[in-house]
Design a protein around this motif. Structure first.
Motif, PDB file in Angstrom:
ATOM      1  N   HIS A  63       0.853  -1.185   0.000  1.00 44.90           N
ATOM      2  CA  HIS A  63       0.000   0.000   0.000  1.00 44.90           C
ATOM      3  C   HIS A  63       0.889   1.235   0.000  1.00 44.90           C
ATOM      4  O   HIS A  63       1.832   1.335   0.792  1.00 44.90           O
ATOM      5  CB  HIS A  63      -0.921   0.031   1.217  1.00 44.90           C
ATOM      6  CG  HIS A  63      -1.731   1.291   1.297  1.00 44.90           C
ATOM      7  ND1 HIS A  63      -1.329   2.392   2.021  1.00 44.90           N
ATOM      8  CD2 HIS A  63      -2.905   1.640   0.704  1.00 44.90           C
ATOM      9  CE1 HIS A  63      -2.221   3.363   1.893  1.00 44.90           C
ATOM     10  NE2 HIS A  63      -3.183   2.930   1.100  1.00 44.90           N
ATOM     11  N   ALA A  81      -2.886  -4.157  -2.228  1.00 42.55           N
ATOM     12  CA  ALA A  81      -4.086  -3.840  -1.458  1.00 42.55           C
ATOM     13  C   ALA A  81      -5.328  -3.852  -2.349  1.00 42.55           C
ATOM     14  O   ALA A  81      -5.336  -3.280  -3.435  1.00 42.55           O
ATOM     15  CB  ALA A  81      -3.936  -2.479  -0.782  1.00 42.55           C
ATOM     16  N   GLN A 106      -5.907   0.814  -5.543  1.00 44.11           N
ATOM     17  CA  GLN A 106      -4.501   0.993  -5.214  1.00 44.11           C
ATOM     18  C   GLN A 106      -3.595   0.822  -6.432  1.00 44.11           C
ATOM     19  O   GLN A 106      -3.636  -0.197  -7.130  1.00 44.11           O
ATOM     20  CB  GLN A 106      -4.089  -0.014  -4.138  1.00 44.11           C
ATOM     21  CG  GLN A 106      -2.625   0.028  -3.746  1.00 44.11           C
ATOM     22  CD  GLN A 106      -2.248   1.306  -3.025  1.00 44.11           C
ATOM     23  OE1 GLN A 106      -2.837   1.669  -2.030  1.00 44.11           O
ATOM     24  NE2 GLN A 106      -1.259   2.006  -3.529  1.00 44.11           N
TER      25      GLN A 106
END
Length: 324
Positions: free
Chosen positions: A259, A306, A312
């Motif tokens: 992330h 993610a 993402q």
């Protein structure tokens, strides 16, 4: 003369940065079979390595106290600056403009219940992790990956297909390429040869496609509605998907659920294959992506990105699969 200069340089650098760092640097060169052309190149690469090592250490300190969901680590890209890494490996995907004869999955498609996890590797529908080397040919690996998997699911035979076939026969004068164009090119050629009959080299050469060695055909491609991860998960139930992401930040990825709040959802520059999804007990939902940087990168060549996290890195921005 150059050898003596190297000894002096390395002695000075080891004094300045410490023997532990120097030992890691030597191990890195041996492990990744690195060699440099000059004393200046050695110096520059070592200093970049030191910078990346520091960046990894600072990031992993945050990970250790739960402030990051993924780990970084030394890999074969650790002697490259972020700018060099991007210029060398991440210029190979162009936005999908002029889509031509492709189908779009309607955004209002009926959505059924989803299983908690999917992994097409367990169903023998994904080939081994491959390595594109220092060439911006990721689009060809995403293309072969999704064709290999969809063909295996439909016909029961998993066969490694030739990226070089696509590089030689489809690239032409384009400054970069993408996976959907590779689908159209494969359709026009009438098929794609096997990996063993047309091995990977990296640089584009004369097209040597042989219909007799062809192992798969493509009849069209289906695009998913951009940014819709729910439909993406639904489509994954029928087989892996080719995607493009903003890969600027994954150079030194080692493990965990990736992330990065600075990752772009629009400027995608790297093609991969989604082979599954799941949920990490600590870091939440993720997509399981097969990369083409060899099995020593990331989690045995894979990255967990993610999922259900505001698209993402653009993982749901350009998603497609072939009709085989």
């Amino acid at each position: 003369m150059q050898f003596q200069a190297l000894i002096v340089l390395f002695s000075l650098l080891s004094i300045v940065h410490g023997t532990a760092v120097w030992s890691e640097w030597e191990d890195f060169q041996v492990h990744h079979n690195k060699s440099y052309h000059s004393v200046e190149e050695h110096r520059r690469r070592f200093l970049i390595f030191v910078d990346n090592r520091q960046r990894i250490a600072e990031h992993n300190k945050r990970w250790a106290v739960g402030q990051e969901s993924h780990l970084l680590g030394i890999n074969r890209f650790a002697d490259m600056s972020p700018k060099e890494f991007k210029e060398l490996l991440l210029r190979g995907v162009q936005p999908s403009k002029g889509l031509g004869d492709v189908h779009f999955m309607p955004p209002d498609v009926e959505l059924g219940a989803l299983p908690r996890a999917v992994d097409w590797r367990s169903r023998h529908a994904v080939t081994e992790v491959k390595d594109q080397g220092n060439f911006n040919t990721c689009w060809s690996f995403a293309a072969t990956g999704v064709i290999e998997s969809r063909y295996a699911i439909k016909y029961g035979h998993l066969q490694s297909l030739s990226e070089q076939n696509l590089v030689d026969c489809c690239l032409g004068s384009e400054q970069g390429y993408n996976t959907w164009r590779a689908m159209g090119c494969t359709e026009q050629l009438g098929g794609i040869d096997t990996e063993s009959s047309y091995p990977y080299q990296g640089d584009a050469n004369v097209c040597r496609y042989r219909p007799a060695a062809s192992a798969a055909r493509v009849f069209n491609a289906v695009f998913l509605p951009p940014g819709n991860e729910r439909i993406m998960a639904q489509a994954l139930l029928r087989g892996p998907l080719a995607v493009s992401i903003d890969a600027d930040s994954i150079q030194l990825y080692k493990g965990g659920v990736f992330h990065d709040s600075y990752c772009s959802k629009v400027s995608v520059n790297h093609g991969l294959l989604v082979v599954g999804y799941g949920t990490d007990p600590l870091s939440g939902d993720y997509w399981l992506l097969k990369n083409s940087w060899g099995s020593q990168w990331g989690e045995n060549g894979y990255i967990r990105m993610a999922r259900n996290n505001n698209n993402q890195c653009g993982v749901a921005s350009e998603v497609l699969y072939p009709i085989v």
